[in-house]
Design a protein around this motif. Sequence first.
Motif, PDB file in Angstrom:
ATOM      1  N   SER A 287       0.850  -1.178   0.000  1.00 23.24           N
ATOM      2  CA  SER A 287       0.000   0.000   0.000  1.00 23.24           C
ATOM      3  C   SER A 287       0.894   1.239   0.000  1.00 23.24           C
ATOM      4  N   ASN A 288       0.442   2.298  -0.638  1.00 21.08           N
ATOM      5  CA  ASN A 288       1.186   3.565  -0.656  1.00 21.08           C
ATOM      6  C   ASN A 288       2.636   3.402  -1.101  1.00 21.08           C
ATOM      7  N   PHE A 289       2.841   2.590  -2.117  1.00 18.32           N
ATOM      8  CA  PHE A 289       4.163   2.369  -2.717  1.00 18.32           C
ATOM      9  C   PHE A 289       5.172   1.725  -1.776  1.00 18.32           C
ATOM     10  N   LYS A 290       4.670   1.016  -0.768  1.00 19.11           N
ATOM     11  CA  LYS A 290       5.542   0.311   0.174  1.00 19.11           C
ATOM     12  C   LYS A 290       4.982  -1.095   0.438  1.00 19.11           C
ATOM     13  N   SER A 291       5.878  -2.023   0.693  1.00 25.45           N
ATOM     14  CA  SER A 291       5.486  -3.381   1.063  1.00 25.45           C
ATOM     15  C   SER A 291       5.941  -3.681   2.467  1.00 25.45           C
ATOM     16  N   GLU A 292       5.187  -4.551   3.130  1.00 26.06           N
ATOM     17  CA  GLU A 292       5.502  -4.903   4.507  1.00 26.06           C
ATOM     18  C   GLU A 292       5.190  -6.383   4.735  1.00 26.06           C
ATOM     19  N   ASN A 293       6.171  -7.118   5.226  1.00 23.89           N
ATOM     20  CA  ASN A 293       5.967  -8.526   5.585  1.00 23.89           C
ATOM     21  C   ASN A 293       5.367  -8.627   6.975  1.00 23.89           C
ATOM     22  N   PHE A 294       4.607  -9.679   7.207  1.00 22.39           N
ATOM     23  CA  PHE A 294       4.069  -9.917   8.549  1.00 22.39           C
ATOM     24  C   PHE A 294       3.893 -11.416   8.747  1.00 22.39           C
ATOM     25  N   SER A 295       3.929 -11.819  10.007  1.00 18.39           N
ATOM     26  CA  SER A 295       3.691 -13.246  10.312  1.00 18.39           C
ATOM     27  C   SER A 295       2.298 -13.359  10.919  1.00 18.39           C
ATOM     28  N   ILE A 296       1.772 -14.574  10.868  1.00 19.34           N
ATOM     29  CA  ILE A 296       0.440 -14.835  11.404  1.00 19.34           C
ATOM     30  C   ILE A 296       0.590 -15.919  12.461  1.00 19.34           C
ATOM     31  N   ASP A 297       0.178 -15.583  13.659  1.00 17.99           N
ATOM     32  CA  ASP A 297       0.310 -16.532  14.779  1.00 17.99           C
ATOM     33  C   ASP A 297      -0.766 -17.580  14.748  1.00 17.99           C
TER      34      ASP A 297
END
Length: 139
Positions: free
Chosen positions: A129-139
């Motif tokens: 979103s907004n020209f940026k990427s972000e990784n995340f984990s799911i518990d």
Amino acid sequence: MKDVEKTVGGMIDKQKTAFIGSIDAEGFPNIKAMLQPRKREGIRSIYLTTNTSSMRVAQFRKDNHACIYFCDNRFFRGVMLRGTMEILTDNASKEMIWQEGDTMYYKEGVTDPDYCVLKFTATSGRYYSNFKSENFSID
């Protein structure tokens, strides 16, 4: 992203199409557009319907690694969830997401042997979103 589940879950709920990824016999990724999920439990478990006889089901039976992608064209944002796909054919799972009108696809109704449930279980994701990427984990 402050609240991953709220942001991603809200986006999933607004999309009419989900794109699922499977691995073919030669190890190549395959993508397929699907109707929106029938049910989700947070962003960890997502349920879809398909034909038991489909190519995707055969691929997931051989290699359960999967991804699912949701794209919000209006705001040019998207999320990819990585995880595994299970093929559920038990009556309880099939009844859980059956909807009126599904006989258009599954002539014999909820007990049609060519009707199954895909249960995707996410382990991680990547949000854009907004020209940026972000990784995340799911518990």
